[in-house]
Design a protein around this motif. Structure first.
Motif, PDB file in Angstrom:
ATOM      1  N   PHE A  34      91.465  60.742 -29.121  1.00 38.32           N
ATOM      2  CA  PHE A  34      90.908  59.459 -29.530  1.00 38.32           C
ATOM      3  C   PHE A  34      91.964  58.364 -29.454  1.00 38.32           C
ATOM      4  CE2 PHE A  34      88.985  62.967 -31.829  1.00 38.32           C
ATOM      5  CZ  PHE A  34      87.623  62.746 -31.709  1.00 38.32           C
ATOM      6  N   VAL A  36      95.018  60.189 -31.625  1.00 44.34           N
ATOM      7  CA  VAL A  36      94.733  61.393 -32.399  1.00 44.34           C
ATOM      8  C   VAL A  36      94.287  62.453 -31.394  1.00 44.34           C
ATOM      9  CG1 VAL A  36      93.254  62.445 -34.142  1.00 44.34           C
ATOM     10  CG2 VAL A  36      94.093  60.099 -34.461  1.00 44.34           C
ATOM     11  N   PHE A  72      87.086  49.821 -33.405  1.00 47.32           N
ATOM     12  CA  PHE A  72      87.304  51.270 -33.516  1.00 47.32           C
ATOM     13  C   PHE A  72      88.770  51.574 -33.757  1.00 47.32           C
ATOM     14  CE2 PHE A  72      88.592  55.270 -31.535  1.00 47.32           C
ATOM     15  CZ  PHE A  72      87.753  56.175 -32.171  1.00 47.32           C
ATOM     16  N   LYS A  73      89.640  50.965 -32.966  1.00 48.51           N
ATOM     17  CA  LYS A  73      91.068  51.242 -33.094  1.00 48.51           C
ATOM     18  C   LYS A  73      91.610  50.809 -34.449  1.00 48.51           C
ATOM     19  CE  LYS A  73      92.417  51.188 -28.204  1.00 48.51           C
ATOM     20  NZ  LYS A  73      93.271  50.542 -27.187  1.00 48.51           N
ATOM     21  N   ALA A 109      93.981  55.216 -30.544  1.00 49.94           N
ATOM     22  CA  ALA A 109      94.226  54.443 -31.768  1.00 49.94           C
ATOM     23  C   ALA A 109      94.791  53.078 -31.379  1.00 49.94           C
ATOM     24  CB  ALA A 109      95.183  55.197 -32.678  1.00 49.94           C
ATOM     25  N   ILE A 157      87.146  58.200 -25.323  1.00 41.65           N
ATOM     26  CA  ILE A 157      87.366  59.456 -26.031  1.00 41.65           C
ATOM     27  C   ILE A 157      87.317  60.567 -24.994  1.00 41.65           C
ATOM     28  CG2 ILE A 157      86.399  61.064 -27.725  1.00 41.65           C
ATOM     29  CD1 ILE A 157      85.231  58.508 -29.123  1.00 41.65           C
ATOM     30  N   TRP A 195      92.164  55.034 -40.829  1.00 42.06           N
ATOM     31  CA  TRP A 195      91.925  56.464 -41.088  1.00 42.06           C
ATOM     32  C   TRP A 195      93.257  57.207 -41.113  1.00 42.06           C
ATOM     33  CZ3 TRP A 195      92.890  61.162 -38.856  1.00 42.06           C
ATOM     34  CH2 TRP A 195      92.064  62.241 -39.206  1.00 42.06           C
ATOM     35  N   ILE A 196      94.094  56.941 -40.119  1.00 38.97           N
ATOM     36  CA  ILE A 196      95.395  57.602 -40.017  1.00 38.97           C
ATOM     37  C   ILE A 196      96.258  57.290 -41.238  1.00 38.97           C
ATOM     38  CG2 ILE A 196      97.586  57.605 -38.731  1.00 38.97           C
ATOM     39  CD1 ILE A 196      95.848  57.131 -36.179  1.00 38.97           C
ATOM     40  N   HIS A 226      89.962  50.720 -37.254  1.00 44.13           N
ATOM     41  CA  HIS A 226      89.512  51.664 -38.275  1.00 44.13           C
ATOM     42  C   HIS A 226      90.131  53.045 -38.100  1.00 44.13           C
ATOM     43  CE1 HIS A 226      86.630  49.396 -40.712  1.00 44.13           C
ATOM     44  NE2 HIS A 226      86.431  48.678 -39.612  1.00 44.13           N
ATOM     45  N   LEU A 227      90.441  53.438 -36.857  1.00 45.21           N
ATOM     46  CA  LEU A 227      91.144  54.709 -36.682  1.00 45.21           C
ATOM     47  C   LEU A 227      92.566  54.590 -37.232  1.00 45.21           C
ATOM     48  CD1 LEU A 227      91.027  57.591 -35.806  1.00 45.21           C
ATOM     49  CD2 LEU A 227      91.654  56.901 -33.488  1.00 45.21           C
ATOM     50  N   ASP A 228      93.200  53.430 -37.045  1.00 42.62           N
ATOM     51  CA  ASP A 228      94.509  53.199 -37.669  1.00 42.62           C
ATOM     52  C   ASP A 228      94.405  53.325 -39.187  1.00 42.62           C
ATOM     53  OD1 ASP A 228      95.765  52.770 -35.249  1.00 42.62           O
ATOM     54  OD2 ASP A 228      95.810  50.583 -35.425  1.00 42.62           O
TER      55      ASP A 228
END
Length: 362
Positions: free
Chosen positions: A166, A174, A296-297, A168, A136, A303-304, A299-301
């Protein structure tokens, strides 16, 4: 307004030649060029090659050192302070972010404050350096005092941008990259070139009254913090800007508040500096210092995807993920080229004639 389109390669060669004429070593000229072109590619035209003349004018005034000895002057295992030796921020900032990344690779996080630097381009470039390493990235800088704090009628802060980036998975990073003023000064410059008014809430005149005149700063007015006025949350923008100023300058030993030197060459720096040059602040955090990177990636996907599917007030609109428009610009401009409006092209051609390098075009 008339615009002319140039390939990335053409603009890259032109920009590199300008920095070489300034006396930058080839590696520094390449790096500075990459930072500037990243701005134009990402659609942030106010911070790209349109800034070249400004850098040259500062160099002519001996306020930019083309061959700086950029170095770490204080450090612990996870922190450092870098002295930019008056160099281009376009060169100093990547050096400092690299130090932060190297520390994060070993210890999980790295934090670097910078003094004695200059304008560093777009904050996103530096934060994205960390993303490339599955970290990050955090990047911020203070800037020439153009912004009046909430209730004030005096320029005490810069537009003081901050960026958080961040990594992804299947989506682009992001990237939250923003000024802490209601608008960056470059947005006013774009409006000036197009002879268009600016939105209400961006600036106030010298008497503290809101104005839509893009030339207001030249007449003694000031920009407003993010939020415009107290009734619309300007105290929050003021607080964010103050945070940037303290982390970048009070912490590093750079100038802060009204003592930050102006980016324009026709204005002299304050005669009573409280530090050295402009200040930056960078952070890098390993994602796997908190959870497995793949998790993490994923869950960020997620989130997006959830935010992009949000119900909207206007069915023709959709929620925009931070960094998404800039990524789209970059994909398109790498193929179709980078547009320059007529005033910018004229300015760059005048610069070419002055430096004795090939013009971009008629």
């Amino acid at each position: 307004m008339t615009s002319h389109t140039f390939t990335e390669e053409r603009l890259r060669n032109f920009t590199r030649n300008v920095f070489l004429k300034m006396g930058c070593p080839p590696a520094d000229a390449d790096l500075a060029t990459d930072v500037l072109l990243s701005s134009d590619l990402r659609g942030i035209d106010s911070h790209g090659v349109a800034r070249l003349s400004g850098y040259i004018r500062l160099w002519e005034k001996q306020r930019i050192n083309a061959t700086p000895n950029v170095r770490v002057v204080h450090e612990t295992p996870t922190t450092a302070t870098v002295d930019g030796d008056g160099g281009l921020g376009l060169v100093v900032a990547p050096f400092a972010m690299k130090v932060a990344i190297e520390k994060a690779a070993i210890y999980g996080t790295g934090w670097v404050a910078v003094k004695n630097s200059n304008h560093f381009g777009i904050a996103g470039y530096h934060a994205l350096m960390a993303v490339e390493k599955d970290m990050i990235g955090i990047s911020m800088t203070n800037a020439s005092p153009l912004v009046a704090p909430t209730y004030a009628n005096e320029r005490l802060l810069g537009t003081n941008p901050m960026c958080y980036a961040f990594p992804a998975g299947k989506y682009p990073p992001v990237v939250v990259d923003m000024a802490t003023a209601a608008a960056a000064n470059g947005k006013l410059e774009i409006a000036q070139r197009a002879n268009l008014p600016i939105p209400e809430g961006w600036a106030q005149d010298k008497n503290g009254k809101t104005s839509t005149d893009p030339n207001e700063l030249k007449a003694g007015g000031s920009l407003l913090p993010l939020g415009s006025d107290k009734d619309h949350g300007s105290h929050k923008g003021y607080g964010l800007s103050a945070t940037v100023d303290i982390l970048t300058a009070v912490l590093s030993g750079a100038n802060y508040g009204p003592w930050v030197p102006p980016f324009v060459a026709f204005l002299e720096p304050p005669s009573d500096p409280v530090g050295e040059g402009i200040g930056h602040f960078f952070g890098a955090m390993r994602v796997d210092g908190f959870r497995p990177t793949a998790d993490f990636k994923q869950h960020l996907d997620n989130w997006i995807e959830r935010f992009k599917s949000a119900k909207t007030v206007d069915p023709t609109k959709k929620v925009i993920i931070p960094g998404e428009p800039e990524y789209a610009f970059e994909q398109e401009r790498r193929v179709s080229g980078i547009p320059l409006v007529e005033p910018v092209l004229l300015d760059l051609n005048e610069l070419a004639d002055k430096l004795g390098i090939e013009r971009l075009g008629n």
